[in-house]
Design an enzyme around this catalytic site. Structure first.
Site, PDB file in Angstrom:
ATOM      1  CG  HIS A   1     -27.532 -11.128-120.800  1.00 51.88           C
ATOM      2  ND1 HIS A   1     -28.099 -10.000-120.251  1.00 51.88           N
ATOM      3  CD2 HIS A   1     -26.356 -11.293-120.141  1.00 51.88           C
ATOM      4  CE1 HIS A   1     -27.305  -9.507-119.325  1.00 51.88           C
ATOM      5  NE2 HIS A   1     -26.236 -10.277-119.230  1.00 51.88           N
TER       6      HIS A   1
ATOM      7  CG  ASP B   1     -31.352  -8.957-120.893  1.00 52.65           C
ATOM      8  OD1 ASP B   1     -31.337 -10.163-121.219  1.00 52.65           O
ATOM      9  OD2 ASP B   1     -30.375  -8.394-120.362  1.00 52.65           O
TER      10      ASP B   1
ATOM     11  CB  SER C   1     -25.774 -10.056-115.954  1.00 57.25           C
ATOM     12  OG  SER C   1     -24.923  -9.246-116.713  1.00 57.25           O
TER      13      SER C   1
END
Length: 386
Positions: free
Chosen positions: A125, A157, A238
């Site tokens: 992402h 992911d 992230s």
């Protein structure tokens, strides 16, 4: 669609304890006593300071505050390799800041080097918003380097970037299967644009069934068995590494739970509930992307009943695909899987997350219920044909 349930609301506070009779006078007496003692101490201290200032000819008399110097460094500055500071120092050379630029916006995330010749792991992402955009990474040295997107996987992911560099310092891999609740961990990354940030906490829980950002992948709900941690994770973390006390990566920082929209005090940042992808799963997926450009999705060849809620948990099969792992293992529609690879199955999302944690070809033991009876079987998991 299978839906992950939101966290329960906080319990109400207990009412204040009632005031006991007769405590006011006792409290006043204590206050007066403390006040009297304080006055005496203040007088003594004032006299001492007056003498010192008089002997030094007052404030402007040239006196200086002099502290003693210790020739031996305090234990806290002896940052041994096995200390937390030593763990951070070991992993920082492998940490990168990821920039993804398209014609509309620039997004920032984190990542880490996994090979000396420039392969970098991050979250899907982080780069998926700009699949045709331009990518760059900032190395530990501060150098900005153009990166190429090798591939990404929406189910796990995970994405892999590549830079044209050699002699880089790859991160050391740990074993996420050996983690336990309470183990110390450190989240590294670039939260809110702050490069080279380290935050410390513990493993709060394991095997939390969390939805992938692209939850509906090809009509199938995607979940992963997350590591929960209270190490502060914020936007920009992230894709960064979650490391253990030895400086080994055990997870990939992935998502957080934030305060509700009605809770203005909580805001949208860290509230002590963050999640990371187990590194054993991420490493397997990243290796497949590096070698083939894509990753395989692990399946059991069955569809689940999203409305099923067993009193003791479990995931109910709607059907088993002919020739698939479930059918070959003797399962059929109506069976309820209660144990998968030694773990009790809570519900459908939990089973999906546990399956994704395994690789194609893995052989797992399961327990299931059929017509009120308990049965066991072994399944050889397969890769999705898509």
């Amino acid at each position: 669609m299978l839906i992950a349930h939101p966290p329960a609301t906080a319990p109400a506070l207990e009412p204040p304890a009632p005031v006991r009779q007769g405590t006011a006078r006792a409290g006043l007496g204590l206050i007066l006593t403390v006040a009297l003692i304080s006055a005496l101490l203040a007088g003594a201290l004032g006299g001492t300071l007056g003498y010192v200032f008089a002997a030094r000819n007052g404030v402007g008399g040239g006196g200086a505050l002099v502290g003693q110097s210790d020739s031996k460094p305090a234990p806290v500055t002896n940052r041994a390799p096995e200390s937390l500071a030593g763990a951070v120092k070991k992993a920082l050379p492998s940490l990168v800041t990821v920039h993804a630029q398209d014609t509309r916006a620039l997004s920032t995330g984190s990542g880490f080097i996994v090979s000396p010749d420039g392969y970098i792991v991050t979250n899907q992402h982080v780069v998926s918003e700009t699949p045709k955009g331009k990518y760059s990474v900032m190395l530990d040295s501060g150098e900005e380097v153009t990166a190429a997107l090798i591939g990404m996987d929406a189910v796990s992911d995970i994405a892999v970037l590549k830079i044209d560099r050699t002699g880089l310092t790859p991160i050391t891999f740990g074993d996420s299967d050996k983690l336990a609740a309470g183990d110390p961990v450190i989240a590294l990354g670039t939260p809110l644009g702050q490069e080279r940030t380290a935050t410390f906490g513990i493993v709060s829980a394991l095997n939390r069934a969390r939805p992938a950002p692209a939850n509906d992948v090809g009509g199938v709900s995607a979940f992963f068995a997350a590591i929960q941690t209270d190490a502060a994770i914020n936007h920009g973390n992230s894709g960064g590494p979650l490391i253990d006390a030895g400086g080994r990566v055990v997870g990939v920082n992935q998502q957080i739970i934030t305060g509700s929209k009605d809770d203005k005090a909580a805001g949208s940042g860290n509230i002590g509930i963050g999640f990371a992808i187990p590194i054993n799963q991420a490493r397997r997926v990243a290796t497949e992307i590096m070698t083939t450009g894509a990753a395989r999705r692990t399946v059991i060849g069955a569809s689940l009943d999203p409305a099923f809620q067993g009193a003791s948990g479990g995931a109910k099969l709607l059907s088993a695909t002919e020739g698939g792992p479930a059918a070959k293992g003797g399962l059929k529609g109506g069976d309820v899987i209660t144990v998968f690879a030694g773990r009790p199955v809570q519900d459908g999302p939990d089973l999906i997350a546990q399956i994704a944690k395994q690789g194609p070809g893995a052989v797992v033991a399961i327990e299931f219920q059929r017509d009120g009876g308990k049965h066991t079987a072994q399944l050889t998991l397969a890769a999705d044909s898509k």
